[in-house]
Design a protein around this motif. Structure first.
Motif, PDB file in Angstrom:
ATOM      1  N   PRO A  90     114.416   6.418-115.401  1.00  0.00           N
ATOM      2  CA  PRO A  90     114.765   8.072-115.583  1.00  0.00           C
ATOM      3  C   PRO A  90     113.869   8.799-116.512  1.00  0.00           C
ATOM      4  O   PRO A  90     113.501   8.303-117.838  1.00  0.00           O
ATOM      5  N   GLU A  91     113.358  10.002-116.022  1.00  0.00           N
ATOM      6  CA  GLU A  91     112.037  10.272-116.491  1.00  0.00           C
ATOM      7  C   GLU A  91     112.330  11.167-117.747  1.00  0.00           C
ATOM      8  O   GLU A  91     111.626  11.483-118.490  1.00  0.00           O
ATOM      9  N   LEU A  92     114.060  11.604-117.991  1.00  0.00           N
ATOM     10  CA  LEU A  92     114.263  12.349-119.080  1.00  0.00           C
ATOM     11  C   LEU A  92     114.668  11.426-120.224  1.00  0.00           C
ATOM     12  O   LEU A  92     115.095  12.330-121.354  1.00  0.00           O
ATOM     13  N   CYS A  98     115.616   4.060-122.724  1.00  0.00           N
ATOM     14  CA  CYS A  98     115.935   3.075-121.514  1.00  0.00           C
ATOM     15  C   CYS A  98     116.200   1.514-121.844  1.00  0.00           C
ATOM     16  O   CYS A  98     117.173   1.411-121.471  1.00  0.00           O
ATOM     17  N   LEU A  99     115.508   1.214-122.835  1.00  0.00           N
ATOM     18  CA  LEU A  99     115.840  -0.118-123.407  1.00  0.00           C
ATOM     19  C   LEU A  99     117.058  -0.285-123.884  1.00  0.00           C
ATOM     20  O   LEU A  99     117.836  -1.423-123.896  1.00  0.00           O
ATOM     21  N   VAL A 132     109.538   9.151-120.759  1.00  0.00           N
ATOM     22  CA  VAL A 132     109.072   8.332-119.344  1.00  0.00           C
ATOM     23  C   VAL A 132     108.361   9.389-118.282  1.00  0.00           C
ATOM     24  O   VAL A 132     107.211   8.769-117.897  1.00  0.00           O
ATOM     25  N   ASP A 133     108.540  10.698-118.195  1.00  0.00           N
ATOM     26  CA  ASP A 133     107.700  11.533-117.371  1.00  0.00           C
ATOM     27  C   ASP A 133     106.534  11.762-117.878  1.00  0.00           C
ATOM     28  O   ASP A 133     105.619  12.341-117.008  1.00  0.00           O
ATOM     29  N   THR A 139     101.861   2.064-117.481  1.00  0.00           N
ATOM     30  CA  THR A 139     102.754   2.376-118.715  1.00  0.00           C
ATOM     31  C   THR A 139     104.149   2.190-118.443  1.00  0.00           C
ATOM     32  O   THR A 139     105.072   1.574-118.900  1.00  0.00           O
ATOM     33  N   ARG A 140     104.635   2.911-117.185  1.00  0.00           N
ATOM     34  CA  ARG A 140     105.728   2.737-116.440  1.00  0.00           C
ATOM     35  C   ARG A 140     106.161   1.082-116.096  1.00  0.00           C
ATOM     36  O   ARG A 140     107.226   0.577-116.331  1.00  0.00           O
TER      37      ARG A 140
END
Length: 247
Positions: A90-92, A98-99, A132-133, A139-140
């Motif tokens: 999820p880029e936002l 995320c974790l 994330v974006d 890194t991703r």
């Protein structure tokens, strides 16, 4: 600990009318690093999607730590660590968010100390609060791997997870996985094109062609290829692929 962590039983899978998997069966016990090989488009990622529960097979069953992915999806997913594709993150959200979302989904009260320590080793700390974006591919990939390791999963599933990683980070991840495996804490299933990983880290490997497992290599065979030199496994893989293509 020798229990079977992943048990794939005669799995068939389709996209529309096209059958991608045609009766795949394999077992991965705790403590084993299993590599899934094969050309692009033969069903490797489809099999991993079935294991993760993202795709329901048209026939067969898959058990993670004794729980059916089909009949007991929540119990199976609690024991599974699945590294999604980098483009699916999820880029936002930030890396930390995320974790935290993954940790909450697994019923964790806090992020694993071991995962946070690995983040430090991977020099990911400075990216935890970045979105994330803004991440590069490497890194991703680091974030995908960290997500897969949350909650002490019995089965860690990785799909070309070393693509885009710098050599130092890749080595850190390999050693971390080896530490988990040596304690019998989990099993690892890695779909990869890297024969170097197979030769130096895998306990077993299998070749998937046109939706079927057509060849398996055990630890003794892989060790023999390691002694023979860099091209031995490549030659064996090509021979197995050509045999299937000529039948």
């Amino acid at each position: 600990m020798t229990s079977v962590v992943l048990d794939v039983r005669e799995v068939h899978a389709k996209y529309g009318k096209h059958e991608v998997l045609s009766g795949v069966s394999l077992q991965v016990p705790a403590g084993e690093w299993f590599c899934l090989l094969g050309p692009n488009g033969v069903g490797k990622s489809t099999l991993l999607r079935c294991i993760s529960g993202a795709l329901v097979p048209s026939a067969g069953d898959l058990l993670v730590a004794g729980h059916s992915v089909i009949a007991e999806p929540l119990a199976a997913k609690r024991r599974l660590g699945y590294a999604c594709a980098p483009e699916q993150l999820p880029e936002l959200l930030t890396g930390r968010q995320c974790l935290e979302v993954y940790a909450h989904a697994k019923g964790l009260q806090a992020l694993d100390d071991a995962v946070l320590a690995l983040a430090t080793q991977l020099r990911f700390e400075s990216y935890l609060d970045a979105f994330v974006d803004t991440y590069s591919l490497g890194t991703r990939q680091k974030l995908c791997i960290l997500l897969a390791l949350l909650g002490e999963p019995a089965l860690i599933v990785l799909d070309e997870a070393f693509n885009g990683l710098d050599p130092a980070s890749a080595l850190v991840v390999k050693h971390h996985l080896q530490q988990r495996l040596s304690g019998g804490r989990c099993a690892v299933l890695l779909a990869t094109h890297s024969l170097d990983i197979v030769e130096h880290y895998a306990d077993k490997a299998a070749l998937l062609i046109d939706g079927r497992i057509v060849r398996e290599w055990d630890e003794t065979e892989i060790a023999a290829y390691r002694v023979q030199g860099d091209s031995a496994m490549e030659t064996a893989l090509a021979a197995a692929s050509n045999t299937v293509g000529s039948t």
